[in-house]
Design a protein around this motif. Structure first.
Motif, short mmCIF file in Angstrom:
data_model
loop_
_atom_site.label_atom_id
_atom_site.label_comp_id
_atom_site.label_asym_id
_atom_site.label_seq_id
_atom_site.Cartn_x
_atom_site.Cartn_y
_atom_site.Cartn_z
N UNK A 55 1.79 4.42 0.75
CA UNK A 55 2.22 3.03 0.86
C UNK A 55 1.26 2.27 1.78
N UNK A 56 0.63 1.24 1.21
CA UNK A 56 -0.23 0.34 1.97
C UNK A 56 0.55 -0.96 2.18
N UNK A 57 1.07 -1.15 3.38
CA UNK A 57 2.05 -2.22 3.61
C UNK A 57 1.37 -3.57 3.76
N UNK A 58 0.94 -4.12 2.61
CA UNK A 58 0.40 -5.48 2.61
C UNK A 58 1.31 -6.43 1.84
N UNK A 59 2.24 -5.89 1.06
CA UNK A 59 3.17 -6.71 0.31
C UNK A 59 4.41 -7.03 1.12
N UNK A 60 5.36 -7.71 0.47
CA UNK A 60 6.56 -8.18 1.17
C UNK A 60 7.65 -7.12 1.30
N UNK A 61 7.50 -5.99 0.61
CA UNK A 61 8.56 -4.98 0.62
C UNK A 61 8.32 -3.95 1.72
N UNK A 62 9.39 -3.60 2.42
CA UNK A 62 9.31 -2.64 3.52
C UNK A 62 9.47 -1.23 2.96
N UNK A 63 8.43 -0.38 3.10
CA UNK A 63 8.55 0.98 2.56
C UNK A 63 9.68 1.78 3.19
N UNK A 64 10.06 1.44 4.42
CA UNK A 64 11.16 2.16 5.07
C UNK A 64 12.50 1.92 4.37
N UNK A 65 12.59 0.85 3.61
CA UNK A 65 13.78 0.60 2.80
C UNK A 65 13.56 1.03 1.35
N UNK A 66 12.33 0.93 0.89
CA UNK A 66 12.04 1.31 -0.50
C UNK A 66 12.18 2.81 -0.71
N UNK A 67 11.69 3.61 0.23
CA UNK A 67 11.67 5.07 0.04
C UNK A 67 13.07 5.67 -0.10
N UNK A 68 14.04 5.34 0.77
CA UNK A 68 15.38 5.90 0.58
C UNK A 68 15.99 5.55 -0.77
N UNK A 69 15.79 4.31 -1.21
CA UNK A 69 16.30 3.91 -2.53
C UNK A 69 15.58 4.68 -3.63
#
Length: 225
Positions: free
Chosen positions: A146-160
């Motif tokens: 995950x390269x965090x340049x977009x608006x979505x937080x990977x810390x919330x995306x990964x659990x989902x």
């Protein structure tokens, strides 16, 4: 560019200090720090980028419904015989990422006749990877960077994403506490920032189904505790 950077932070090439005698002290100091840092995985020849993974058709004429790996890594000398890598810019939803992983599953389940006339998983006709522990038919691992340049937080995306893909990665618990992961995909996640800081031998990889970070990506595939 993030795909190229992922290759670099996984590879962690070492500069040749003997050729830097005329560089400024700060440049030589940075080069020395790179030399002293933990080693990376593989050589430049270990990496392929933008690799189609057909779910239908052939290698030369892939059909619809397959995946595309941003990076394929083969470094058996570093205990990573085969690793598929996808780089996410944090623009896509967990549902969109889950759809990509379903395409990986379709590819891993595709079989074809090999040169010797025997039917094998399609991926084994191109790449070599050892079997896992006896009786297990686990698919090759997939690493999501995950390269965090977009608006979505990977810390919330990964659990989902874990919940959406549980059927693809979760094995069955057997008597004695062991798991059988036949037909399952080891899915691993990390952040590009963590890879930059710690490299691929650091404890920066979260395997789906685990509750802690661990090294390395791919590594020796052992049964879950």
């Amino acid at each position: 560019m993030a795909v190229n950077e992922t290759v670099i932070v996984m590879l962690r090439p070492k500069p040749d200090l003997a050729r830097m005698t005329e560089d400024p002290p700060e440049v030589r100091a940075a080069a020395q720090a790179a030399v002293d840092a933990p080693a990376g995985i593989g050589t430049i020849a270990s990496y392929w980028t933008e690799v189609p993974l057909p779910a239908a058709g052939t290698w030369n004429a892939p059909g619809k419904g397959g995946a595309q790996a941003d990076i394929v890594l083969t470094a058996p000398q570093d205990k990573v015989p085969l690793l598929f890598i996808g780089v996410d810019y944090c623009h896509e939803t967990a549902e969109e990422l889950a759809d990509k992983l379903e395409k990986y599953a379709r590819f891993f389940n595709k079989t074809m006749k090999d040169a010797d006339g025997k039917t094998r998983p399609m991926w084994r006709t191109r790449w070599t990877a050892p079997a896992t522990w006896p009786g297990d038919a686990t698919h090759p691992p997939v690493l999501l960077v995950f390269n965090h340049i977009g608006e979505r937080n990977p810390n919330r995306t990964i659990p989902r994403l874990m919940e959406l893909t549980r059927h693809a990665w979760q094995g069955e618990r057997q008597k004695g506490g062991h798991h059988h992961d036949d037909g399952k995909i080891p899915i691993i996640a990390t952040g590009l920032r963590n890879l930059r800081q710690h490299g691929p031998t650091g404890p920066v990889f979260l395997r789906f189904g685990r509750d802690h970070m661990q090294p390395p990506a791919g590594g020796d595939r052992q049964p879950p505790p």
